[in-house]
Structures are given as structure tokens and as C-alpha cells.
Design an enzyme around this catalytic site. Structure first.
Site, PDB file in Angstrom:
ATOM      1  N   LYS A   1       2.985 -15.108   3.327  1.00  0.00           N
ATOM      2  CA  LYS A   1       3.379 -16.326   2.424  1.00  0.00           C
ATOM      3  C   LYS A   1       4.954 -16.861   1.346  1.00  0.00           C
ATOM      4  O   LYS A   1       5.480 -15.620   0.675  1.00  0.00           O
ATOM      5  CB  LYS A   1       2.929 -14.679   0.704  1.00  0.00           C
ATOM      6  CG  LYS A   1       1.887 -16.151  -0.378  1.00  0.00           C
ATOM      7  CD  LYS A   1       1.493 -17.201  -0.465  1.00  0.00           C
ATOM      8  CE  LYS A   1       1.119 -17.431  -1.548  1.00  0.00           C
ATOM      9  NZ  LYS A   1      -0.281 -19.097  -1.445  1.00  0.00           N
TER      10      LYS A   1
ATOM     11  N   ASP B   1      -2.672 -18.089   2.712  1.00  0.00           N
ATOM     12  CA  ASP B   1      -4.063 -18.813   2.039  1.00  0.00           C
ATOM     13  C   ASP B   1      -4.605 -20.044   3.306  1.00  0.00           C
ATOM     14  O   ASP B   1      -5.548 -20.009   3.387  1.00  0.00           O
ATOM     15  CB  ASP B   1      -3.051 -19.794   0.758  1.00  0.00           C
ATOM     16  CG  ASP B   1      -2.284 -20.096   1.043  1.00  0.00           C
ATOM     17  OD1 ASP B   1      -1.642 -19.909   1.518  1.00  0.00           O
ATOM     18  OD2 ASP B   1      -2.044 -20.989   0.050  1.00  0.00           O
TER      19      ASP B   1
ATOM     20  N   TYR C   1       0.482  -1.277   0.256  1.00  0.00           N
ATOM     21  CA  TYR C   1       0.131  -0.293  -0.012  1.00  0.00           C
ATOM     22  C   TYR C   1       0.544   1.613  -0.470  1.00  0.00           C
ATOM     23  O   TYR C   1       0.730   2.388  -0.407  1.00  0.00           O
ATOM     24  CB  TYR C   1      -1.154   0.044   1.145  1.00  0.00           C
ATOM     25  CG  TYR C   1      -1.959  -0.867   1.413  1.00  0.00           C
ATOM     26  CD1 TYR C   1      -2.341  -1.405   0.253  1.00  0.00           C
ATOM     27  CD2 TYR C   1      -2.728  -1.036   2.389  1.00  0.00           C
ATOM     28  CE1 TYR C   1      -3.110  -2.995   0.241  1.00  0.00           C
ATOM     29  CE2 TYR C   1      -3.884  -2.150   2.658  1.00  0.00           C
ATOM     30  CZ  TYR C   1      -4.025  -3.146   1.562  1.00  0.00           C
ATOM     31  OH  TYR C   1      -4.745  -3.781   1.262  1.00  0.00           O
TER      32      TYR C   1
ATOM     33  N   ASP D   1     -10.941  -8.402   8.140  1.00  0.00           N
ATOM     34  CA  ASP D   1     -12.503  -8.403   7.200  1.00  0.00           C
ATOM     35  C   ASP D   1     -13.108  -9.893   7.843  1.00  0.00           C
ATOM     36  O   ASP D   1     -13.950  -9.921   8.107  1.00  0.00           O
ATOM     37  CB  ASP D   1     -12.464  -7.702   6.749  1.00  0.00           C
ATOM     38  CG  ASP D   1     -12.653  -6.972   6.218  1.00  0.00           C
ATOM     39  OD1 ASP D   1     -12.418  -5.666   6.910  1.00  0.00           O
ATOM     40  OD2 ASP D   1     -13.809  -5.518   5.197  1.00  0.00           O
TER      41      ASP D   1
ATOM     42  N   ASP E   1      -5.276  -6.517   6.315  1.00  0.00           N
ATOM     43  CA  ASP E   1      -6.508  -5.438   5.842  1.00  0.00           C
ATOM     44  C   ASP E   1      -7.702  -7.055   5.349  1.00  0.00           C
ATOM     45  O   ASP E   1      -8.914  -7.116   5.658  1.00  0.00           O
ATOM     46  CB  ASP E   1      -6.303  -5.043   4.321  1.00  0.00           C
ATOM     47  CG  ASP E   1      -7.419  -4.304   3.765  1.00  0.00           C
ATOM     48  OD1 ASP E   1      -8.049  -3.531   5.032  1.00  0.00           O
ATOM     49  OD2 ASP E   1      -6.635  -3.428   2.793  1.00  0.00           O
TER      50      ASP E   1
END
Ligand code: NAD
Length: 377
Positions: A210, A242, A162, A270, A266
């Protein structure tokens, strides 16, 4: 290197250390940033609630789309200065279709949020997820799957994709992901300190990355492993993002503290939010360098689909205000009173439409707010 703080990151982490309000300044100065969509409704409701638990000096400013409309930019220097000078900042949410654009040069509401995080030096976003017993039925997961869930997502806020260089060149676009050891180390310490304070048995940090694909993730994993050496009382496990996404819905109770980088955090936070049954229930805190005011906000967005209808669920903002009182202002009694009042309203069966089942009658924002205020002891 971080533009604001150079390489001199404080290695010592002030986890949850409240920012004390001095005796000469008894009324905490709160900046309220309602933002867009349902933001003004839920922040307005929270202001009523805060006035019922204590005395505060409020100032309100536009941010996000509202600020674009007023000033042509999502965050003005004056507003950023007001936030830096406050004891704590409470934000509603920003964004909405009115300001959606694919023009890379047009101002976007999210720039307000990113600018606040950067300008206030907020590098740790902390989101507790503990489904309220009264809402077990509202979760999309079966009650036996969410039973015992009590986790904390610690998300790195100022690095990663970001904040990396991005650009377009003809039919190509790129967003670069970068992390430094210093950035990873300070968020790792927030995670370990949090696990220690929560006192789980065992206290555990799950670091999500990851590392089978990304170099930044390998640096992340290596750094977490090294920092873990300072926290022998806390278990560390590593999980690929994942798998973490899957485990969160399959066995959420296995997690204690999740520490992860900006974009994974992020998405996973959620996903965790849905364990509680509604985005409308989840609070968050963004904490910064020592002594800096924190930013407290609900996890959900500006919900433009229901804005102005008086049906927004204000509880995530109430619980964010409780986090603000406890962790930003050293007002633990008032924080606990708000949390207990929210539980009590839910136990009495009050539900906003996002929480109500087909058989339950829903109440609006106004009625829920009054019920929580009436439940304060
Ligand atoms: P959203 O969280 O705003 O809404 C998702 C769904 O949840 C919607 O159906 C909405 O009605 C519902 N919902 C959310 N909060 C609720 C509440 N308090 N009470 C009842 N229902 C609620 O996410 P979105 O629709 O993806 O995004 C809408 C806008 O919000 C976009 O412009 C997005 O960029 C922005 N956004 C802002 C933030 C922030 O300010 N921190 C975070 C996420 C999204």
C-alpha cells in the site's frame, strides 16, 4: 531487530530444501498439534493417512484453547521445545468462542500460533492455490474465470502490525506496523526463488503493498525492486493491495507468485482460498531459518460451528501433510501419493458437505478419510 535471530538473518534462502532425516533416525519424529474445534478430527484423520503411507514417531500436544484449559497459557515452553526438536510439526487449528475475550490480559488461543511462529523462527508462510479440476463447479467464481489459476501466496509471518507495539490509553488504541530491510529482503528472496522453481512462463512475482499510503510499504517496494536485480529471469510487478483484492477474483490466472506482508497476506490468502471452492481444501507451510522444522497446517480455522459433528473436510490437512512430507521430510513419493489419492477420491465424486452442491450427497470426515486411504496406490 528480531528478538530470536538478531540482525543476523540468513540472506541465503533455503527454498523448499528438505530437512533430511538421518539414517540413524529413520522414523521421522512428527509433533501433532490438534488444537481446538475440528482440529482433533482432521488431525486424527491425517494421522490415519500418514500411518498408511509410512512409519512415523508421533507425539501429540495441546495448543491454543486446549492448552489454555490445561495449562493457563496457549503454548507452553515444553510444547515449543518439542516442536523445535521435531522433524516437522502438523497443526490442526486453534480458537473458538469459549476463549473469545476482550480482556487484553486474558490468554488467547492465537497466542499459541504466534508463539510457535516466533519461537520456531518461521518467517515465510506459503500457500499454493490451484483449484482441483473435479471441484471447478464448487468455486463461487465462474469456471471460465478460475480456469488456469495456479498461484502461490508467500506471506511474511513475523513482522508488521501483528508484531509491533500495541496498547490502549483511555479511549485510544494503537497497533504499530514496522518492517526492517532484512525482514523484507528474506521474504522477497523466498518469493523470487519460488517463482524460479515453479518455472512459469513468464515466471512472475507480484509484490503487494500500500505504497501510496504507508511508509513500511514504500520500504517494501524499494527493497523488492533491489532484490529483483538478482533474479533477472523473474518478472516483478507491484500492485496495491486494494487492486490485488479485486484482481484475485476478476483475473486470478494472471498471478504466479504473490509476495506480501503479514496482514495483507492474511487477508489475500483467505480470499485466494475461496477460489478453490472451500477453505477446507487449502494447505499451507510455514518455513523458517535453515534446517529448522517447518509447521504445516490447513489454512482454515477451527470451524467451531461444525466441530464434533464428524463432517469436517480433512482434505486441506491431508494436503498440508503432503507438503510436510515433500518439503519437510524429503518424502516426495509419499507426498505425491497423498495428492493423487485426494484427487482420485474427488474424481470419484466424494464430497464433504462444504464441497457438495445441493444435488450431491455428502459424506463425513470418516468416509472421506477411508476413501482417500483406499485410493492410495
Ligand atoms: P473458520 O475457517 O474456522 O471457518 C469459516 C467457515 O468455513 C465456517 O463455516 C466453517 O464451518 C467452514 N470450514 C472451515 N474449515 C472447514 C473444514 N475443514 N471443513 C468444512 N468446513 C470448514 O474461520 P472462522 O469461523 O472465522 O474462525 C473460527 C475460529 O478459528 C476462530 O476462533 C478463529 O480465531 C480461529 N482461526 C484459527 C486459525 C488457525 O488456527 N490457523 C485460522 C483462522 C481462524
Amino acid at each position: 531487530m528480531d528478538e530470536e535471530y538478531g540482525d543476523a538473518y540468513p540472506v541465503e534462502v533455503q527454498w523448499w530444501r528438505p530437512r533430511r532425516v538421518t539414517a540413524a533416525d529413520l522414523r521421522p519424529r512428527l509433533v501433532l498439534l490438534p488444537g481446538d474445534g475440528i482440529g482433533p478430527e482432521i488431525v486424527g484423520a491425517t494421522r490415519r493417512l500418514l500411518q498408511a503411507v509410512g512409519e512415523f514417531e508421533f507425539t501429540e500436544h495441546a495448543v491454543g484453547g486446549a492448552s489454555i484449559d490445561e495449562h493457563g497459557t496457549a503454548l507452553t515452553e515444553d510444547v515449543l521445545e518439542a516442536c523445535r526438536g521435531a522433524d516437522a510439526v502438523l497443526l490442526g487449528a486453534v480458537g473458538g468462542p469459549k476463549w473469545d475475550t476482550t480482556d487484553p490480559d486474558a490468554p488467547r488461543p492465537e497466542q499459541g500460533l504466534l508463539g510457535l511462529r516466533k519461537g520456531m523462527g518461521l518467517y515465510a508462510n506459503v500457500r499454493p492455490v490451484r483449484p482441483s479440476p473435479a471441484l471447478v463447479e464448487a468455486s463461487p467464481l465462474r469456471p471460465e474465470v478460475i480456469a488456469g489459476t495456479d498461484l502461490l501466496v508467500v506471506r511474511e509471518l513475523t513482522g508488521g502490525i501483528y508484531f509491533g507495539a500495541s496498547g490502549r490509553d483511555g479511549d485510544r488504541a494503537h497497533d504499530d506496523c514496522e518492517y526492517t530491510v532484512a525482514e523484507i529482503e528474506r521474504i522477497a528472496r523466498v518469493g523470487f526463488e519460488a517463482a524460479r522453481r515453479r518455472g512459469g512462463d513468464p515466471a512472475r512475482v507480484t509484490s503487494v503493498d500500500k505504497a501510496n499510503v504507508l511508509e513500511t510499504s514504500r520500504l517494501w517496494r524499494e527493497t523488492l525492486g533491489r532484490v529483483a536485480g538478482d533474479y533477472e529471469d523473474v518478472e516483478l510487478d507491484h500492485m496495491l493491495v486494494d487492486n490485488a483484492a479485486m484482481q484475485l477474483v476478476a483475473r486470478p490466472a494472471r498471478f504466479d507468485v504473490i509476495v506480501t506482508e503479514n496482514m495483507f497476506g492474511d487477508i489475500l490468502s483467505d480470499e485466494s482460498a475461496m477460489l478453490t471452492g472451500s477453505l477446507g481444501m487449502l494447505p499451507s507451510a510455514s518455513l523458517g531459518v535453515n534446517g529448522a522444522p517447518g509447521l504445516f497446517e490447513p489454512v482454515h480455522g477451527s470451524a467451531p460451528d461444525i466441530a464434533g459433528q464428524g463432517i469436517a473436510n480433512p482434505l486441506a490437512t491431508f494436503l498440508s501433510a503432503a507438503m510436510m512430507l515433500r518439503h519437510g521430510l524429503d518424502m516426495d513419493t509419499e507426498a505425491t501419493a497423498i495428492e493423487a489419492a485426494v484427487d482420485s477420491a474427488l474424481e470419484r465424486g466424494l464430497r464433504t458437505p462444504d464441497l457438495a452442491s445441493a444435488e450431491e450427497e455428502a459424506v463425513g470426515n470418516e468416509e472421506m478419510t477411508s476413501a482417500v486411504i483406499d485410493s492410495l496406490e
